[in-house]
Motif scaffolding. Structure first.
Motif, PDB file in Angstrom:
ATOM      1  N   LYS A  47      41.368  38.935  44.972  1.00  0.00           N
ATOM      2  CA  LYS A  47      39.917  38.866  45.136  1.00  0.00           C
ATOM      3  C   LYS A  47      39.441  37.745  46.067  1.00  0.00           C
ATOM      4  N   TYR A  48      40.221  36.644  46.138  1.00  0.00           N
ATOM      5  CA  TYR A  48      39.700  35.480  46.846  1.00  0.00           C
ATOM      6  C   TYR A  48      40.640  34.859  47.884  1.00  0.00           C
ATOM      7  N   LEU A  49      41.937  34.957  47.691  1.00  0.00           N
ATOM      8  CA  LEU A  49      42.855  34.159  48.500  1.00  0.00           C
ATOM      9  C   LEU A  49      43.818  34.957  49.366  1.00  0.00           C
ATOM     10  N   GLY A  50      43.970  36.234  49.105  1.00  0.00           N
ATOM     11  CA  GLY A  50      44.934  37.041  49.832  1.00  0.00           C
ATOM     12  C   GLY A  50      44.502  37.364  51.252  1.00  0.00           C
ATOM     13  N   ALA A  51      45.335  38.101  51.947  1.00  0.00           N
ATOM     14  CA  ALA A  51      45.074  38.456  53.346  1.00  0.00           C
ATOM     15  C   ALA A  51      43.712  39.127  53.491  1.00  0.00           C
ATOM     16  N   VAL A  53      39.506  33.106  36.837  1.00  0.00           N
ATOM     17  CA  VAL A  53      40.145  34.400  37.038  1.00  0.00           C
ATOM     18  C   VAL A  53      41.202  34.567  35.946  1.00  0.00           C
ATOM     19  N   PRO A  54      41.576  35.798  35.617  1.00  0.00           N
ATOM     20  CA  PRO A  54      42.550  35.995  34.538  1.00  0.00           C
ATOM     21  C   PRO A  54      44.001  35.732  34.925  1.00  0.00           C
ATOM     22  N   SER A  55      44.308  35.753  36.244  1.00  0.00           N
ATOM     23  CA  SER A  55      45.703  35.580  36.654  1.00  0.00           C
ATOM     24  C   SER A  55      45.781  35.140  38.108  1.00  0.00           C
ATOM     25  N   ARG A  96      46.217  28.549  40.986  1.00  0.00           N
ATOM     26  CA  ARG A  96      46.552  27.886  39.711  1.00  0.00           C
ATOM     27  C   ARG A  96      45.316  27.223  39.112  1.00  0.00           C
ATOM     28  N   TYR A  97      44.548  26.549  39.944  1.00  0.00           N
ATOM     29  CA  TYR A  97      43.322  25.897  39.482  1.00  0.00           C
ATOM     30  C   TYR A  97      42.367  26.927  38.867  1.00  0.00           C
ATOM     31  N   MET A  98      42.208  28.054  39.555  1.00  0.00           N
ATOM     32  CA  MET A  98      41.275  29.074  39.103  1.00  0.00           C
ATOM     33  C   MET A  98      41.708  29.679  37.766  1.00  0.00           C
ATOM     34  N   VAL A  99      43.008  29.828  37.577  1.00  0.00           N
ATOM     35  CA  VAL A  99      43.514  30.342  36.302  1.00  0.00           C
ATOM     36  C   VAL A  99      43.311  29.309  35.192  1.00  0.00           C
ATOM     37  N   GLU A 100      43.648  28.053  35.485  1.00  0.00           N
ATOM     38  CA  GLU A 100      43.513  26.995  34.473  1.00  0.00           C
ATOM     39  C   GLU A 100      42.065  26.803  34.042  1.00  0.00           C
ATOM     40  N   LYS A 159      31.804  28.655  47.295  1.00  0.00           N
ATOM     41  CA  LYS A 159      30.575  29.379  47.607  1.00  0.00           C
ATOM     42  C   LYS A 159      30.635  30.804  47.083  1.00  0.00           C
ATOM     43  N   ARG A 160      31.801  31.460  47.256  1.00  0.00           N
ATOM     44  CA  ARG A 160      31.938  32.845  46.802  1.00  0.00           C
ATOM     45  C   ARG A 160      31.910  32.933  45.274  1.00  0.00           C
ATOM     46  N   LEU A 161      32.550  31.969  44.608  1.00  0.00           N
ATOM     47  CA  LEU A 161      32.601  31.959  43.147  1.00  0.00           C
ATOM     48  C   LEU A 161      31.311  31.450  42.509  1.00  0.00           C
ATOM     49  N   ARG A 162      30.510  30.744  43.335  1.00  0.00           N
ATOM     50  CA  ARG A 162      29.343  30.036  42.820  1.00  0.00           C
ATOM     51  C   ARG A 162      29.774  29.039  41.735  1.00  0.00           C
TER      52      ARG A 162
END
Length: 292
Positions: free
Chosen positions: A168-172, A159-161, A151-155, A122-125
C-alpha cells in the motif's frame, strides 16, 4: 511473492547474497558467519545495502571459522525508471572507487529516508518521526531503508503486516518508492569494475519488466562491464531459474547464487538455501578461484 514449492531448493555451500545488521539483516556479521559455518557454507559474501561494513565486521570471525568471506555490497540503482539492485563481489573495499560509492550511497540513503518519512506521513495522515526510523536502523541514518519504515508501521499498528506496508505504501510505484539520487545501473557497474570487482545483476526475475525490457536492461548492464546474473536465488522456482540461466547464456554472463537471507522469515528459507545451480552456466566464483 509466492511461497516456494517444496523440493525445489537445496543447501548450497556457496552463498553470495545475504545481509547483516550493517543494513537490514537480523544478525550481526559475526553471528551470520557462525550460522554459515554451522550450515556447511564454505564461501560467503555479505552484501549489505550500499555499504561494505558487513564484510569489514565479519572478516575476523570468518578467518576463525574457516569460511572464505568475499567482499560484497548490494547497490541501489535505477535503470529505465525502474529500481534495480546490483551486487558487487570480490572488489577492493579500500579502493577509491568503492569508498566513493559508499559515501555517495550513504548520503543519498539518508536524504531519501527523510523524503520517504515525509511522503508516507502525509499519505497516512500520521506523523512518522524520522528519528524513530533511524533508531530502528541502529542509529544510522545512512542505512535507513523501506523495511525499517514497514517495521515501524507494523509496531505502531498502522498496518497489519510488513507485506501490507509494502503493497500500500512502500512497494514499487507507491508513495514511499523514492528513486531520487540513486546512480544508474551503468554507473554502479563501473564503480565495481573500477574497484577490481565483479558486477552482478541481482534477482532480475523480480523486476516488473517485459521480457524485451529486461533484455534491454541486461544488454546495457553487459555493455557497462556487467559480468554476472543471479541464476540461483533463495525464493526462485525452477522456471525462474531456467529463465535466468537462458539469459545468462544469451548475454555471455557468469551465473551467481545467493539466498538473500535477512534472518528468520515466514517461508522458512535459510542461509545457503536456493535452487540448484544450473550445470551449464559458468559460475562467477570460477573467476576468483581455480576450477576444482
Amino acid at each position: 511473492m509466492a511461497e516456494p514449492k517444496q523440493g525445489v531448493h537445496v543447501n548450497s555451500d556457496i552463498d553470495l547474497h545475504c545481509h547483516s545488521t550493517a543494513s537490514d539483516g537480523h544478525f550481526p556479521a559475526a553471528e551470520l558467519i557462525d550460522r554459515a559455518a554451522e550450515r556447511g557454507i564454505r564461501t560467503l559474501a555479505i552484501t549489505d545495502h550500499d555499504t561494505v561494513d558487513g564484510f569489514r565486521q565479519g572478516r575476523e570471525a570468518a578467518a576463525a571459522k574457516g569460511v572464505r568471506l568475499i567482499s560484497g555490497i548490494e547497490l541501489s540503482t535505477v535503470w529505465g525508471g525502474v529500481s534495480v539492485h546490483m551486487v558487487g563481489l570480490n572488489f577492493d573495499p579500500d579502493s577509491d572507487a568503492m569508498r566513493g560509492a559508499e559515501q555517495h550511497q550513504n548520503q543519498v540513503r539518508a536524504e531519501r529516508g527523510k523524503l520517504i518519512a515525509e511522503r508516507v506521513s502525509k499519505r497516512l495522515r500520521h506523523d512518522i518521526p524520522f528519528a524513530d526510523i533511524v533508531d530502528l536502523a541502529g542509529g544510522r541514518a545512512e542505512q535507513v531503508g523501506r523495511p525499517h519504515f514497514a517495521r515501524y508501521m507494523v509496531e505502531r499498528q498502522l498496518v497489519p503486516s510488513m507485506a501490507v506496508a509494502f503493497s500500500k505504501y512502500l512497494g514499487a510505484g507507491k508513495v514511499g518508492d523514492v528513486k531520487t539520487g540513486w546512480p544508474t545501473l551503468v554507473e554502479a557497474a563501473r564503480w565495481v569494475r573500477a574497484g577490481g570487482g565483479i558486477p552482478v545483476l541481482a534477482h532480475a526475475h523480480m523486476y516488473k519488466m517485459t521480457r524485451t525490457k529486461l533484455r534491454a536492461c541486461i544488454s546495457d548492464f553487459r555493455e557497462a562491464g556487467g559480468i554476472g546474473l543471479e541464476v540461483a536465488y533463495g525464493q526462485m522456482d525452477n522456471g525462474q531459474r531456467n529463465q535466468m540461466a537462458d539469459l545468462c547464456r544469451e548475454f555471455h554472463l557468469y551465473g551467481s547464487c545467493g539466498s538473500d537471507y535477512h534472518g528468520p522469515n515466514r517461508y522458512g528459507l535459510e542461509l545457503g538455501v536456493m535452487p540448484a545451480f544450473p550445470a551449464d552456466v559458468r559460475p562467477v566464483w570460477s573467476l576468483w578461484r581455480p576450477q576444482a
